[in-house]
Design a protein around this motif. Sequence first.
Motif, PDB file in Angstrom:
ATOM      1  N   ALA A  91     -39.814 115.629  60.751  1.00 41.76           N
ATOM      2  CA  ALA A  91     -39.994 114.546  61.717  1.00 41.76           C
ATOM      3  C   ALA A  91     -39.216 114.817  62.996  1.00 41.76           C
ATOM      4  O   ALA A  91     -39.720 114.590  64.111  1.00 41.76           O
ATOM      5  CB  ALA A  91     -39.554 113.217  61.099  1.00 41.76           C
ATOM      6  N   LEU A  92     -37.990 115.334  62.863  1.00 42.59           N
ATOM      7  CA  LEU A  92     -37.179 115.640  64.037  1.00 42.59           C
ATOM      8  C   LEU A  92     -37.812 116.753  64.878  1.00 42.59           C
ATOM      9  O   LEU A  92     -37.844 116.680  66.112  1.00 42.59           O
ATOM     10  CB  LEU A  92     -35.774 116.059  63.602  1.00 42.59           C
ATOM     11  N   ALA A  93     -38.297 117.804  64.211  1.00 45.22           N
ATOM     12  CA  ALA A  93     -38.904 118.918  64.941  1.00 45.22           C
ATOM     13  C   ALA A  93     -40.159 118.470  65.682  1.00 45.22           C
ATOM     14  O   ALA A  93     -40.380 118.847  66.847  1.00 45.22           O
ATOM     15  CB  ALA A  93     -39.221 120.053  63.977  1.00 45.22           C
ATOM     16  N   LEU A  94     -40.986 117.674  65.040  1.00 45.35           N
ATOM     17  CA  LEU A  94     -42.204 117.192  65.689  1.00 45.35           C
ATOM     18  C   LEU A  94     -41.879 116.307  66.883  1.00 45.35           C
ATOM     19  O   LEU A  94     -42.529 116.388  67.928  1.00 45.35           O
ATOM     20  CB  LEU A  94     -43.066 116.426  64.686  1.00 45.35           C
ATOM     21  N   SER A  95     -40.872 115.466  66.741  1.00 44.43           N
ATOM     22  CA  SER A  95     -40.497 114.568  67.836  1.00 44.43           C
ATOM     23  C   SER A  95     -39.928 115.321  69.027  1.00 44.43           C
ATOM     24  O   SER A  95     -39.935 114.812  70.153  1.00 44.43           O
ATOM     25  CB  SER A  95     -39.476 113.540  67.337  1.00 44.43           C
ATOM     26  N   ALA A  96     -39.444 116.544  68.798  1.00 42.15           N
ATOM     27  CA  ALA A  96     -38.899 117.363  69.884  1.00 42.15           C
ATOM     28  C   ALA A  96     -39.983 118.118  70.629  1.00 42.15           C
ATOM     29  O   ALA A  96     -39.723 118.696  71.696  1.00 42.15           O
ATOM     30  CB  ALA A  96     -37.877 118.350  69.334  1.00 42.15           C
ATOM     31  N   GLY A 110     -53.599 122.646  64.405  1.00 42.64           N
ATOM     32  CA  GLY A 110     -53.596 123.185  65.749  1.00 42.64           C
ATOM     33  C   GLY A 110     -52.213 123.618  66.200  1.00 42.64           C
ATOM     34  O   GLY A 110     -52.052 124.631  66.886  1.00 42.64           O
ATOM     35  N   ASN A 111     -51.202 122.851  65.806  1.00 45.48           N
ATOM     36  CA  ASN A 111     -49.824 123.204  66.133  1.00 45.48           C
ATOM     37  C   ASN A 111     -49.464 124.559  65.539  1.00 45.48           C
ATOM     38  O   ASN A 111     -48.830 125.393  66.194  1.00 45.48           O
ATOM     39  CB  ASN A 111     -48.888 122.111  65.608  1.00 45.48           C
ATOM     40  N   MET A 112     -49.890 124.791  64.314  1.00 43.88           N
ATOM     41  CA  MET A 112     -49.625 126.077  63.668  1.00 43.88           C
ATOM     42  C   MET A 112     -50.272 127.231  64.410  1.00 43.88           C
ATOM     43  O   MET A 112     -49.736 128.349  64.465  1.00 43.88           O
ATOM     44  CB  MET A 112     -50.134 126.050  62.230  1.00 43.88           C
ATOM     45  N   LEU A 113     -51.430 126.981  65.023  1.00 45.19           N
ATOM     46  CA  LEU A 113     -52.222 128.056  65.614  1.00 45.19           C
ATOM     47  C   LEU A 113     -52.081 128.173  67.121  1.00 45.19           C
ATOM     48  O   LEU A 113     -52.792 128.967  67.744  1.00 45.19           O
ATOM     49  CB  LEU A 113     -53.699 127.853  65.261  1.00 45.19           C
ATOM     50  N   GLN A 114     -51.194 127.396  67.729  1.00 40.46           N
ATOM     51  CA  GLN A 114     -51.078 127.487  69.182  1.00 40.46           C
ATOM     52  C   GLN A 114     -50.623 128.880  69.599  1.00 40.46           C
ATOM     53  O   GLN A 114     -49.886 129.564  68.896  1.00 40.46           O
ATOM     54  CB  GLN A 114     -50.141 126.406  69.715  1.00 40.46           C
ATOM     55  N   ASP A 163     -42.501 124.020  67.583  1.00 45.01           N
ATOM     56  CA  ASP A 163     -41.298 123.431  66.984  1.00 45.01           C
ATOM     57  C   ASP A 163     -41.558 123.078  65.526  1.00 45.01           C
ATOM     58  O   ASP A 163     -40.724 123.339  64.654  1.00 45.01           O
ATOM     59  CB  ASP A 163     -40.885 122.175  67.749  1.00 45.01           C
ATOM     60  N   MET A 164     -42.698 122.460  65.255  1.00 43.24           N
ATOM     61  CA  MET A 164     -43.049 122.055  63.899  1.00 43.24           C
ATOM     62  C   MET A 164     -42.975 123.217  62.923  1.00 43.24           C
ATOM     63  O   MET A 164     -42.458 123.082  61.802  1.00 43.24           O
ATOM     64  CB  MET A 164     -44.466 121.469  63.884  1.00 43.24           C
TER      65      MET A 164
END
Length: 326
Positions: A91-96, A110-114, A163-164
């Motif tokens: 949760a902290l990493a996503l919020s950053a 999508g976050n994984m594949l950016q 970040d995630m």
Amino acid sequence: MNQFQYVRATKPQAAIDVVAKDPTAKFIAGGTNLVDLMKRGVMTPQKLVDINRLPLNKIETQNNGLRIGALALNSAVANDAQVRAKQPLLALALSAGASPQLRNMATVGGNMLQRTRCTYFYDLTMPCNKREPGTGCAALEGINRMHAIFGASDKCIAVHPSDMSVALVALDATALVSGPKGDRRIPFGDFHRLPGDTPERDSNLEAGELITAVDIPDGPFTKHVHYQKVRERASYAFALVSAAAALDIENNTIKAARLALGGVAHKPWRLTTAEQALVGQPATEASFRRAAEVAMQGAKAFKYNAYKLRLAPNALVQALKTASAA
């Protein structure tokens, strides 16, 4: 932007079939990275397969852990009560990451594949092996202050921007994927690739494979966690260096640790040796600094990013100090 076909899938297998049969096709969900790349001409898919109607957005407890669907929005995951209770580091990493507007559109898959934010990757006038294999890497002798200090090759020194993913690799997550050959599970540490001789490949996904979910096992890391992100401005900036730290502490002694760095390599950089160095040690700054020294073994800087050799261990120490005090 080039012309392209658009199709909307309602079943996972239908989406997989389209992309598997057409090498010019790409899946699209939030589109927060892909559309930017298309506008700049960096990526030119001839067909987009919209997967937003697929039933892949659940966040649920399953098999002694959490399963997060690939289409779950970053904002939904960061604010989910189960995630905040069981996996607060995530949760902290996503919020950053990014901005509230982007988190409301971006998906887990999508976050994984950016793709990397290397300026030479985005600049069509410059050579880039990631964008156009065999043309060279302009960053090697160029302005490389944002670039890798671990795992680089003479073909590419770009870094992964997520970040995630830094939190997920620290938490021993597993990616679930489906493709033309069926389903498989990929340990998160094996999902992304180092550049080697094929920097154009960011992940170990095969042609036509679709990320369906991420599994995160339950663990003792529900209290002493922190995600430290160092960036040039407070909002909507990618990390110069980031550090994920999760500790299991009893009577001021570290029973277990999970550590990873971001902004330092072509993939999220897990620090298993440094984790081992912390086990059995007191939760003190001296222990954290010794672990940070271990973490930096093998680091190599280029002309403009030598500052990361100091910034990375300092960020890790600060993450550990904050986590231990939580």
